[in-house]
Write a protein that holds these residues in place. Structure first.
Motif, PDB file in Angstrom:
ATOM      1  N   GLY A  45      32.760  41.327  47.485  1.00 24.30           N
ATOM      2  CA  GLY A  45      33.324  40.964  46.191  1.00 24.30           C
ATOM      3  C   GLY A  45      33.552  42.216  45.381  1.00 24.30           C
ATOM      4  O   GLY A  45      32.761  43.144  45.434  1.00 24.30           O
ATOM      5  N   HIS A  46      34.669  42.260  44.672  1.00 27.76           N
ATOM      6  CA  HIS A  46      34.816  43.367  43.740  1.00 27.76           C
ATOM      7  C   HIS A  46      35.351  42.854  42.414  1.00 27.76           C
ATOM      8  O   HIS A  46      35.927  41.788  42.335  1.00 27.76           O
TER       9      HIS A  46
ATOM     10  N   VAL B 295      38.426  55.357  40.409  1.00 28.31           N
ATOM     11  CA  VAL B 295      38.954  54.047  40.015  1.00 28.31           C
ATOM     12  C   VAL B 295      38.988  53.902  38.498  1.00 28.31           C
ATOM     13  O   VAL B 295      38.540  54.783  37.777  1.00 28.31           O
TER      14      VAL B 295
ATOM     15  N   VAL C 294      41.736  45.904  39.856  1.00 25.78           N
ATOM     16  CA  VAL C 294      41.302  44.803  40.713  1.00 25.78           C
ATOM     17  C   VAL C 294      41.694  43.457  40.118  1.00 25.78           C
ATOM     18  O   VAL C 294      42.028  42.522  40.831  1.00 25.78           O
TER      19      VAL C 294
ATOM     20  N   ASP D 281      45.268  43.208  41.376  1.00 29.16           N
ATOM     21  CA  ASP D 281      45.515  43.365  42.804  1.00 29.16           C
ATOM     22  C   ASP D 281      44.846  42.289  43.645  1.00 29.16           C
ATOM     23  O   ASP D 281      45.389  41.847  44.640  1.00 29.16           O
ATOM     24  N   ASP D 282      43.640  41.913  43.261  1.00 24.80           N
ATOM     25  CA  ASP D 282      42.921  40.886  44.010  1.00 24.80           C
ATOM     26  C   ASP D 282      42.326  39.930  42.979  1.00 24.80           C
ATOM     27  O   ASP D 282      41.142  39.970  42.704  1.00 24.80           O
ATOM     28  N   PRO D 283      43.159  39.077  42.408  1.00 28.86           N
ATOM     29  CA  PRO D 283      42.730  38.340  41.209  1.00 28.86           C
ATOM     30  C   PRO D 283      41.499  37.473  41.448  1.00 28.86           C
ATOM     31  O   PRO D 283      41.347  36.852  42.491  1.00 28.86           O
TER      32      PRO D 283
ATOM     33  N   ILE E 133      46.210  51.018  39.668  1.00 29.78           N
ATOM     34  CA  ILE E 133      45.319  50.073  40.342  1.00 29.78           C
ATOM     35  C   ILE E 133      44.464  49.336  39.323  1.00 29.78           C
ATOM     36  O   ILE E 133      44.024  49.899  38.338  1.00 29.78           O
TER      37      ILE E 133
ATOM     38  N   GLU F 222      36.320  49.847  39.421  1.00 29.22           N
ATOM     39  CA  GLU F 222      35.962  48.790  40.352  1.00 29.22           C
ATOM     40  C   GLU F 222      34.477  48.805  40.727  1.00 29.22           C
ATOM     41  O   GLU F 222      33.934  49.812  41.139  1.00 29.22           O
TER      42      GLU F 222
ATOM     43  N   PHE G 240      31.817  47.185  43.399  1.00 32.92           N
ATOM     44  CA  PHE G 240      31.940  46.639  44.735  1.00 32.92           C
ATOM     45  C   PHE G 240      30.585  46.134  45.216  1.00 32.92           C
ATOM     46  O   PHE G 240      29.590  46.848  45.122  1.00 32.92           O
TER      47      PHE G 240
END
Lengths: 159, 137, 399
Positions: free
Chosen positions: C298-299, C214, C227, C230-232, C225, C306, C308
């Motif tokens: 949660g990340h 990552v 985070v 991608d997953d704000p 990628i 990343e 995790f």
């Protein structure tokens, strides 16, 4: 918000995605969405390699980590994958019995998973079958054999 | 003042041993070498082998796996050697004292000459610790 | 295959002073296999967390790693807040992002310095660490400590950023930007560094996928990628910024990604400070009554990739299981691909390129085992070898 999952060239939302995966793997016990963007799929351990291969190689999900824990029902082993196109976390949940917990190694499919499987063997005493290198990973050489720091003393209270 | 004590007055060579730390203290030790603090003006420098060192800086809790290694490093050290425990972890175990892999605070393992507590201690505090120790000698 | 020679690196790390132990199997000059031994730093944090309350866990996870001491609380906060279903105030979100990006700047500067040291560019090491100091001073002003900031709490942050601090921070950022230009110039235009880093330690996109690597390591191989996008979380969806990627996959690409990311971080902080002006002062914490039973994942994007965190709660005041995965855990195994086939003198920089962090990985550090009989070369000699190679190249291209 609608999340579009690209599966075999088609775009689907989460409900369609769950139906699709259940059709593909009828052995799935249940699939549920927890909180936002987290999907948990409960599976028996014999389809673990098949479904991992589907997620990791066909859908191209990124391997994140494996969580193992000792709970009331047994040893829960959760394989976390991430679908980076949508930001969803996809989790495979396998339940193993307290007596003689064994699970197949995923290393042939996911090369990088080797370390965490060794860690699980160290800390929880779950046997990972056909692991390429089942050596002690984290604990000291002097650590007594057969003692696992993350196993619970009182399972009813989860402590 | 004996000959040995006299040798400790100037140009201390330091060996850094991280016994199971979180990197905070280690980075702060390295920080001492860089332009803002620049301990090299006192002739202090980090050396790559314990056999060249006058001072042994230990950071982090002593874990069960590092315990034999810490002892071995101490045995290989040329005597007299000054041992300084940097940070809360080697002093008492700090936040990790309740962990299953904790082998005991540093002074239970090897004799310690000075303690610099803090999480992490500021570079100034580390310097002050060394100065205090030298004045006492 | 000819006779293999075992070259143990460590337990002193060629990069820093953390302990870890590599065994390089060499055939002549070429590395043919690699093995890793670990566990020196295992402190048993996951178990300790189970005995602390949700609030206390913040201060434990902060001490997993001194460099990522915002990223771990970040991921943990994301996990716990998703269980409790709390929406944190916008001001708290902005402050979280500011601290997170400041950390990225200081961490990347640290890496540039250490990478310079490996290559025998000690000037770069001293420069980068000198420019890092104002950032640390800024941390001290905002949070009260140079490292381990204790800024986060469930539902928000613990300290506000005042207008005066914001002005001061902007000034420091302008300064850092000038210094970054200088470093970028020194790295990107140096023919010796080009010769030394290009084509070394290449990781392909497939390697990245195999290992699950990552962060900058993945982005330098063209894997897009992040985070934060991608997953704000926190304030990252409120501002404009871009993810830096480059397809080459070698060590030079990793350096490039990190240096360019610093500009992005500076711009993110500037935008956050601008937005901060509109929010009410002091509105930094949402009330959280209790953490219900449930599972939270949660990340967060740490400087290395990343982070995790998996938290399971049973409704009591402490987690029943807390699983932590630091970015180095999946990045370090990539050495097996990046070092193999290269020469020993390239091994030091190829391992340094992913910015490995052992305390994160083992959540536990240090070995001294030089007398196992097989020792041929220690870390110091390895760095020397690496520095010699740079010197030779320098002579060859007459710089």
């Amino acid at each position: 918000m609608q999340y579009k999952f690209k599966v075999e060239g088609k775009y689907m939302n989460i409900e369609e995605y769950i139906t699709n995966i259940q059709k593909k793997f009828p052995e799935i016990i249940k699939a549920e969405v927890v909180n936002t963007k987290r999907l948990f799929v409960f599976i028996p351990k014999d389809i673990l390699l098949k479904i991992t291969d589907y997620w990791f190689n066909e859908l191209g999900y990124r391997y994140v980590i494996v969580t193992a824990m000792d709970s009331k029902e047994g040893f829960e082993v959760i394989y976390h994958y991430s679908d980076d196109a949508t930001g969803w976390m996809m989790n495979l949940n396998v339940l193993l019995p307290h007596e003689n917990p064994e699970v197949e190694s995923v290393t042939p499919v996911v090369y990088g998973i080797e370390w965490i499987e060794r860690e699980i063997m160290d800390l929880l005493g779950i046997k990972v079958l056909n692991h390429p290198k089942p050596k002690r990973f984290l604990l000291a050489e002097s650590w007594p054999e057969g003692e696992y720091p993350l196993r619970r003393k009182n399972r009813q209270e989860n402590r | 003042m004996g000959f040995k004590e006299k040798c400790f007055k100037k140009s201390l060579w330091v060996f850094h041993l991280s016994a199971g730390s979180c990197n905070n203290c280690d980075i702060e030790i390295l920080d001492l070498l860089t332009p803002k603090y620049d301990v090299e003006r006192f002739g202090m420098k980090l050396v790559g082998s314990i056999r060249h060192a006058d001072v042994l800086l230990v950071t982090g809790i002593v874990t069960k796996k590092t315990l034999p290694r810490v002892l071995e490093v101490y045995n290989q050290a040329p005597k007299p050697i000054v041992v300084i425990a940097i940070g809360a972890c080697p002093c008492t175990g700090g936040i990790f004292a309740s962990g299953y892999n904790f082998a005991g605070p540093l002074d239970k393992v090897i004799p310690v000459d000075a303690y610099v507590p803090g999480c992490p201690p500021k570079p100034e505090a580390m310097l002050a610790g060394v100065v205090k120790l030298l004045n006492k000698k | 295959m000819g006779k293999k020679t075992v070259v143990p690196i460590g337990p002193y790390h060629p990069l820093l002073e953390e302990p870890e132990f590599f065994k390089l199997y060499c055939d002549g000059e070429t590395v043919v296999d690699m093995e890793w031994e670990t566990g020196y730093n295992h402190r048993g944090i996951e178990k300790i967390c189970e005995s602390k309350t949700f609030e206390q866990v913040f201060y434990v996870v902060e001490r997993i790693c001194g460099i990522c001491s915002t990223s771990h609380p970040f991921a943990y906060a994301n996990a716990v807040e998703s269980i409790a279903k709390v929406e944190i105030p916008v001001r708290a979100k902005l402050i979280r992002s500011i601290v997170g990006e400041l950390e990225r700047i200081h961490s990347h500067l640290l890496w540039v310095g250490l990478a310079g040291h490996f290559l025998g560019y000690n000037t770069v090491f001293m420069w980068a660490w000198k420019y890092r100091e104002p950032v640390l001073d800024m941390f001290e002003i905002i949070t009260g400590n140079r490292n381990s900031y204790a800024m986060f709490t469930i539902g928000g942050v613990r300290r506000d950023i005042s207008a005066e601090q914001a002005t001061q921070l902007l000034k420091v950022l302008d300064d850092v930007k000038i210094k970054t230009d200088l470093l970028v110039g020194a790295v990107m235009d140096d023919p010796v560094l080009h010769a030394r880093l290009k084509g070394v330690g290449i990781l392909t996109a497939k390697d990245i996928h195999d290992f699950g690597a990552v962060g900058p390591t993945a982005r330098a191989s063209g894997v897009d990628i992040d985070v934060r996008r991608d997953d704000p979380y926190a304030a990252y969806d409120m501002i404009k910024w871009k993810v830096i990627t480059t397809p080459e996959g070698d060590v030079f690409a990793k350096a490039k990604v990190r240096l360019l990311e610093m500009y992005e971080s500076i711009s993110i902080i500037q935008q956050c400070l601008e937005l901060l002006k509109k929010e009410k002062v002091g509105d930094i914490k949402a009330k959280v009554k209790e953490i219900p039973a449930g599972i939270g994942i949660g990340h967060a994007e740490a400087p290395r990739g990343e982070v995790f965190h998996f938290v399971k709660s049973d409704g009591s005041n402490s987690p029943v299981r807390h699983k932590i995965r630091a970015p180095s855990y999946t990045c370090i195994p990539t050495f097996r691909r990046s070092c193999i086939g290269g020469t020993i003198s390239d091994a030091a920089i190829a391992t340094a390129a992913v910015d490995p962090c052992y305390c994160c990985t083992e959540r536990m550090t240090q070995v001294y085992d030089h007398r196992t009989g097989k020792r041929l070369m220690n870390a110091e000699e390895l760095i020397k070898l690496s520095q010699q190679k740079t010197e030779e190249i320098r002579k060859k291209i007459k710089v």
